[in-house]
Design a protein around this motif. Structure first.
Motif, mmCIF file in Angstrom:
data_model
loop_
_atom_site.group_PDB
_atom_site.id
_atom_site.type_symbol
_atom_site.label_atom_id
_atom_site.label_comp_id
_atom_site.label_asym_id
_atom_site.label_seq_id
_atom_site.Cartn_x
_atom_site.Cartn_y
_atom_site.Cartn_z
ATOM 1 N N GLU A 69 55.016 12.750 25.185
ATOM 2 C CA GLU A 69 54.560 12.902 26.560
ATOM 3 C C GLU A 69 54.196 14.351 26.841
ATOM 4 N N ASN A 70 52.989 14.595 27.327
ATOM 5 C CA ASN A 70 52.535 15.935 27.669
ATOM 6 C C ASN A 70 52.561 16.114 29.185
ATOM 7 N N TRP A 71 53.091 17.240 29.629
ATOM 8 C CA TRP A 71 53.175 17.558 31.044
ATOM 9 C C TRP A 71 52.376 18.820 31.323
ATOM 10 N N ILE A 72 51.849 18.907 32.542
ATOM 11 C CA ILE A 72 51.141 20.105 32.966
ATOM 12 C C ILE A 72 51.480 20.388 34.419
ATOM 13 N N ARG A 73 51.616 21.666 34.781
ATOM 14 C CA ARG A 73 52.014 22.025 36.131
ATOM 15 C C ARG A 73 50.842 22.629 36.900
ATOM 16 N N CYS A 74 50.733 22.256 38.130
ATOM 17 C CA CYS A 74 49.668 22.786 38.997
ATOM 18 C C CYS A 74 49.980 24.236 39.340
ATOM 19 N N ASP A 75 48.978 25.126 39.172
ATOM 20 C CA ASP A 75 49.171 26.543 39.455
ATOM 21 C C ASP A 75 49.211 26.847 40.944
ATOM 22 N N LYS A 107 44.323 27.973 33.572
ATOM 23 C CA LYS A 107 44.812 27.622 34.901
ATOM 24 C C LYS A 107 44.381 26.196 35.231
ATOM 25 N N TRP A 108 45.307 25.452 35.855
ATOM 26 C CA TRP A 108 44.994 24.045 36.182
ATOM 27 C C TRP A 108 45.487 23.743 37.584
ATOM 28 N N TYR A 109 44.706 22.939 38.352
ATOM 29 C CA TYR A 109 45.054 22.549 39.720
ATOM 30 C C TYR A 109 44.964 21.035 39.833
#
Length: 627
Positions: free
Chosen positions: A60-66, A92-94
């Motif tokens: 499982e891959n997770w990404i956090r909103c900047d 950067k990811w939103y």
């Protein structure tokens, strides 16, 4: 920017871990339940279809909103984003709600990795050992189109290789010499029909032996002499790999009983002459490097090397043939060798880094003596048996210490260095000091060499006095306390006596001293451009006189006339310091009375096995006149 904190990549199958959405530490009883519920952890973008279709054991891959710092599944992100790039390329990811609120919030990517047009060399570490590739024939290909200097090393008869030759010829033992027949060398070898089977039988077939894989120049595990003898009997084309045996020491075996090094080697060898005989043999640790049996097969190759601690070598071809490639140990060549050792340069031909390489072919019956420091590589054209050995000696101490320094600088493992080197140096230093006290004299060539040994021992003492605890321990472990009770006194007095024997004064500890040869007869010491006559040795205590007798005898008085003895200037001091009849004038001047007294001192003492008697006379004259 700490990008790693914005994204998390984890596997839901790792039940003991935590996720961005949960910091719970599961108990052992709850691990199964934790594993079953892990897939139920959701993000704001999760749908029932995604949760139902996701396998809990998938990564499982997770990404956090900047912007809002909310964690999202990458699988729940926009399909357009997943189509255009992967998660590892994002800077950067939103999330969609944040990007909808502010149109300037746009996903950005990492800058592309900078690429270079330069050609890079990548090493295959899986097939390398000591910098070598896995191709056993690469050396032969390296030799193609190489040019070699003509072999002009001295050929000698065995009876000419003596200590007298060393003393009379200043160039002796500075270049390899070749003795074509063993007659006159004072050497003993097995018969010419001696075989590898004989070695295995006399030493023991179960005896372990270190075998070198020629392709990688590294040890191959699991060999004994019986297995080696079976390998040798195979036809060359039936041998899967090319192996070499270059480190079978046979001292104390039945094979060792058949071998005796040349007489010159035995006369010079420090182990033979300075290591106590009571501390050799079974049960004692001492440098066993005098009797090696080398067994190589056709096409075997030993890459460039210098024998450990710069030891010299005697090398006798019993059967077969060897081809040597030599590089002279000049300062520049040794520097090139040091740069080459243990680096990627070791995949190249060292001969390309030096001005010249000399090639020498040895046949059965030939004996070669290789001096200290000579860099060499060896090729075996046919199956060959060689007997040889290493020896340190008093004519090449500076070079021996130089090579030892290179071994330390290039981090050669202690296993491959000369065994008990420092302890042997202490035994030599202790014996030399006792011999010097007893009046033994040495040639100028040896004195210059032995001064390097004394300096080395003094450097060891300085570590004992001012070094780290670890350094002190290593030095102490190498000092033979059975002979050397006071290492500082031994080292410093040895250096002092060697300098005096060589015609030089002793310098103070830490002083700046230059020592040079003078007319080939000794040494001269200079400080600040001027010679000093006063010997100094901080720790030296001279042997006291056992008996001293003194007496004085008054002589007759006489009258003389002197000319102007006491002028007001200072010139009278120079005139009167060296009196002679020329300053006296019987016909004029001042009349003076001269009284003579003779003081005599006789003293005796015992030194070693001799008596020393010294008689000192001092004549004192008193001059008196009326003013």
């Amino acid at each position: 920017m700490a990008r790693a904190k914005r994204r998390a990549t984890r596997s839901t199958a790792r039940v003991s871990g935590t996720s961005p959405l949960s910091s719970r530490e599961p108990t052992p009883e709850g691990q199964v339940a934790e594993a079953q519920s892990r897939s139920a952890e959701t993000c704001p973008g999760c749908t029932r279809e995604f949760s139902a279709s996701f396998n809990q054991f998938e990564k499982e891959n997770w990404i956090r909103c900047d912007a809002c710092s909310t964690w999202w599944h990458w699988r729940c992100a926009s399909e357009d984003e997943k189509k255009d790039y992967t998660i590892d390329k994002i800077d950067k990811w939103y999330c969609k709600p944040c990007s909808d609120k502010d149109s300037s919030r746009v996903t950005t990517l990492k800058a592309p990795t900078r690429k270079s047009d330069r050609k890079r060399n990548y090493r295959d570490y899986a097939s390398l050992s000591l910098g070598m590739t896995s191709d056993p024939n690469r050396w032969l290909r390296m030799l193609e189109n190489k040019t070699f200097k003509q072999d002009n090393f001295k050929r000698m008869h065995g009876s000419e290789v003596t200590l007298e030759w060393l003393e009379e010829d200043e160039e002796a033992l500075t270049e390899p010499i070749l003795v074509e027949k063993p007659d006159g060398l004072g050497m003993k070898m097995p018969p010419s029909d001696f075989t590898v089977d004989d070695v295995a039988e006399l030493v023991g077939e179960q005896s372990p032996v270190e075998v070198v894989d020629v392709a990688s120049q590294s040890a191959s595990a699991g060999w004994n002499l019986g297995k080696w003898a079976d390998y040798i009997q195979l036809e060359p084309e039936a041998r899967e790999k090319i192996y070499n045996v270059i480190s079978l020491e046979v001292t104390g075996t039945k094979v060792g009983d058949l071998v005796l090094p040349p007489k010159l080697v035995r006369d010079l060898d420090w182990v033979e002459n300075y290591w106590p005989s009571t501390r050799k043999g079974k049960g004692h640790a001492y440098p066993k490097v005098q009797l090696y049996c080398l067994m190589g097969v056709a096409s075997a190759w030993t890459d460039w090397h210098v024998d450990f601690a710069g030891s010299s070598v005697y090398y006798h071809i019993l059967r077969g043939s060897k081809v040597f490639y030599f590089i002279k140990p000049t300062p520049a060549n040794l520097a090139a060798y040091e740069r080459w050792s243990g680096t990627e340069l070791q995949n190249s031909w060292l001969g390309d880094l030096v001005p010249e390489v000399t090639k020498v072919v040895l046949e059965a019956g030939n004996t070669m003596i290789i001096p200290s420091g000579w860099i060499h590589a060896v090729y075996t054209p046919v199956d060959t048996i060689v007997f040889g050995g290493n020896f340190l000696h008093s004519y090449s101490v500076p070079m021996q210490l130089k090579i030892r320094g290179i071994e330390i600088n290039t981090q050669v493992p202690k296993k491959f260095r000369y065994p008990l080197f420092s302890k042997l140096c202490w035994y030599v230093g202790d014996r030399l000091l006792r011999d010097l006290k007893a009046g033994t004299s040495y040639s100028p060539r040896i004195l210059v060499s032995l001064l390097a040994l004394a300096d080395f021992l003094v450097s060891e003492v300085r570590i004992l006095e001012r070094g780290s605890e670890q350094g002190k321990k290593e030095i102490k472990d190498q000092i033979p306390v059975d002979r050397v009770k006071d290492p500082a006194a031994v080292a410093r007095e040895l250096r002092w006596r060697l300098k005096l024997a060589a015609g030089s004064d002793s310098d103070e500890e830490g002083g700046s001293v230059a020592i040079t040869k003078t007319n080939g007869s000794g040494l001269k010491r200079k400080r600040g451009g001027e010679e000093e006559d006063r010997p100094r040795f901080r720790n030296f205590k001279p042997r006291q006189w056992d008996n001293v007798a003194e007496h004085s005898e008054e002589g007759e008085s006489r009258l003389v006339k002197i000319t102007q003895p006491l002028e007001e200037d200072e010139t009278w001091k120079e005139r009167w310091t060296d009196w002679s009849n020329e300053v006296m004038d019987e016909d004029g001047g001042t009349e003076a009375k001269v009284t003579k007294r003779t003081d005599t001192m006789v003293r005796v003492r015992r030194i070693a096995s001799r008596l020393e008697r010294q008689r000192v006379e001092r004549v004192v004259e008193t001059w008196e006149w009326e003013e």
